[in-house]
Design an enzyme around this catalytic site. Structure first.
Site, PDB file in Angstrom:
ATOM      1  N   ALA A 222       0.828  -1.217   0.000  1.00  0.00           N
ATOM      2  CA  ALA A 222       0.000   0.000   0.000  1.00  0.00           C
ATOM      3  C   ALA A 222       0.861   1.264   0.000  1.00  0.00           C
ATOM      4  O   ALA A 222       1.755   1.416  -0.816  1.00  0.00           O
ATOM      5  CB  ALA A 222      -0.976  -0.043   1.164  1.00  0.00           C
TER       6      ALA A 222
ATOM      7  N   ASP B  81       1.576   2.389   9.919  1.00  0.00           N
ATOM      8  CA  ASP B  81       2.747   1.515   9.922  1.00  0.00           C
ATOM      9  C   ASP B  81       2.941   0.893   8.537  1.00  0.00           C
ATOM     10  O   ASP B  81       2.114   1.064   7.641  1.00  0.00           O
ATOM     11  CB  ASP B  81       2.543   0.423  10.981  1.00  0.00           C
ATOM     12  CG  ASP B  81       3.840  -0.251  11.382  1.00  0.00           C
ATOM     13  OD1 ASP B  81       4.872   0.026  10.759  1.00  0.00           O
ATOM     14  OD2 ASP B  81       3.811  -1.065  12.322  1.00  0.00           O
TER      15      ASP B  81
ATOM     16  N   GLY C 166       2.719  -1.488   5.545  1.00  0.00           N
ATOM     17  CA  GLY C 166       1.651  -2.377   5.128  1.00  0.00           C
ATOM     18  C   GLY C 166       0.267  -1.763   5.212  1.00  0.00           C
ATOM     19  O   GLY C 166      -0.702  -2.369   4.759  1.00  0.00           O
ATOM     20  N   LYS C 167       0.152  -0.574   5.788  1.00  0.00           N
ATOM     21  CA  LYS C 167      -1.153   0.070   5.902  1.00  0.00           C
ATOM     22  C   LYS C 167      -1.431   0.938   4.665  1.00  0.00           C
ATOM     23  O   LYS C 167      -0.553   1.201   3.860  1.00  0.00           O
ATOM     24  CB  LYS C 167      -1.200   0.929   7.166  1.00  0.00           C
ATOM     25  CG  LYS C 167      -0.892   0.169   8.452  1.00  0.00           C
ATOM     26  CD  LYS C 167      -1.823  -1.004   8.666  1.00  0.00           C
ATOM     27  CE  LYS C 167      -1.714  -1.588  10.076  1.00  0.00           C
ATOM     28  NZ  LYS C 167      -0.387  -2.152  10.384  1.00  0.00           N
ATOM     29  N   THR C 168      -2.678   1.376   4.536  1.00  0.00           N
ATOM     30  CA  THR C 168      -3.063   2.191   3.385  1.00  0.00           C
ATOM     31  C   THR C 168      -2.165   3.413   3.250  1.00  0.00           C
ATOM     32  O   THR C 168      -1.734   3.773   2.161  1.00  0.00           O
ATOM     33  CB  THR C 168      -4.530   2.656   3.518  1.00  0.00           C
ATOM     34  OG1 THR C 168      -5.356   1.551   3.860  1.00  0.00           O
ATOM     35  CG2 THR C 168      -5.014   3.269   2.210  1.00  0.00           C
TER      36      THR C 168
END
Length: 385
Positions: free
Chosen positions: A2, A179, A181-183
């Site tokens: 992401a 963090d 891996g988040k959008t």
């Protein structure tokens, strides 16, 4: 991954703008600073809420959300048995009792299990959308009828929605993570959103040692009414957040497009079960989940994917950090979990998770990579029979 895939010139430009001023101070409450305030205002506008308060991490965000909502010692807080451990750590840190419950077929809180878990000590339900919405109508109805708070830890679901309403805005307060891996990705960082001024004020106070942030008073004269911690966001992180926020809709649209292509190409497979949704149109899009016959098949499938260059995401790869049934380092501090085989408390959830495959769907995924992943899934399905 992401937002982490799109870190570049725009983020650098925001940082350079921050550093272009005189007597640069990276402390968010420093004189003349504005990046954190601007980021909070822009985020609130994007979410369609009155208030947003940015903090140092997603864990800090759910911690502040719970504190702002008045969760404290002895309160029972119902949540899902499948989540990253952070919300359960936050519940525990406030002296409250985490009460994980079984999943439903959408891999979220089962409303029937939530209803069964409510006691006179229940103060809140924390819904945790794992890249897609839970059955929010049912959960909201239960909370309203039983006079308990609905809180959303939407760390994994920024931009996702349920029947047109953004996740994180349906409950009393919502939290998000920035963090990896988040959008959105800012290195570290998180934010809470709410339309409740009292919750907002108390969450902001909790994030800043209890400072009440009264206008016209210097920080040294600021009063306090409750204890807090230092969970503040820096101006640098806020600057990165401003640039990332402008990319959210692009991130979501591309991830959804890539996921749709992959799902359509594997929908004919008879020995995998694609995850069902309460509202698939509102799902976040960067994660694909399917279930196979059992744990052995899932491990075999994972190994097959790894051989072809595709790792899994949480399932089976990082299950231990995401399933209450293995948190023997944390839950037994509460009487109800002491001297109990935790695995026996959530058998349905354990079986679901151990027979599931979770795949990351990158934003920057070209057609050749999509075709390669589809081929790996198809041959993996053939391999397990």
């Amino acid at each position: 991954m992401a937002g982490a895939e799109l870190i570049g010139r725009e983020e650098l430009a925001e940082i350079q703008d921050l550093f272009s001023g005189e007597k640069v101070n990276l402390y968010r409450y420093g004189g003349g600073n504005y990046k954190a305030r601007e980021f909070e205002e822009r985020f609130a506008e994007y979410m369609g809420v009155k208030y947003a308060h940015a903090v140092s991490s997603g864990t800090a965000a759910i911690h502040c959300a719970l504190a702002g909502a008045g969760i404290g010692p002895g309160d029972e807080v119902i949540t899902t048995a499948w989540t990253f451990i952070a919300p359960v750590e936050a519940i525990s840190a406030l002296g409250a009792v985490p009460v994980p419950v079984e999943l439903d077929e959408t891999y979220h809180l089962d409303p029937l299990e939530v209803e069964k878990a409510i006691t006179p000590a229940t103060k809140a339900v924390v819904a945790i959308p794992m890249w897609a919405p839970p059955k929010m109508d049912e959960l909201a109805t239960i909370c309203e009828r039983r006079n308990i708070m609905l809180i959303e830890d939407a760390a994994q679901a920024l931009g996702a929605s349920y029947k047109g309403r953004k996740l994180g805005t349906i409950g009393r307060v919502g939290s998000f993570s920035f963090d990896a891996g988040k959008t959105m990705h800012t290195g570290e960082g998180g934010i809470i959103v709410t339309n409740d001024r009292e919750v907002y004020d108390r969450a902001a106070e909790f994030s800043d040692h209890g400072h009440m942030h009264l206008e016209g008073l210097p920080r040294g004269k600021d009063p306090r009414r409750a204890k807090g911690l230092n969970l503040r966001l820096s101006e640098v992180t806020a600057a990165i957040g401003l640039a990332q926020l402008r990319k959210v809709d692009l991130i979501l649209s591309r991830a959804k497009e890539n996921k749709k292509k992959i799902k359509e190409a594997i929908s004919h497979l008879g020995n995998i079960t694609l995850r069902p949704f309460s509202d698939e149109e509102g799902s976040q899009g960067d994660t694909l989940i399917f279930r196979v016959r059992d744990r052995d098949a899932a491990l075999q499938f994972e190994a097959h994917l790894m051989e072809r260059g595709f790792g899994t995401k949480i399932l089976p790869e990082a299950l231990d950090w995401h399933f209450a049934g293995v948190w023997s380092h944390l839950l037994p501090e509460f009487d109800r979990y002491r001297d109990v085989d935790l695995e026996t408390l959530w058998p349905k959830t354990g079986a679901m998770l151990r027979s599931s495959i979770c795949l990351n769907i990158p934003v920057l995924m070209d057609e050749a990579t999509i075709e390669k992943l589809v081929e790996a899934i198809i041959t993996g399905a053939e391999k397990i029979g």
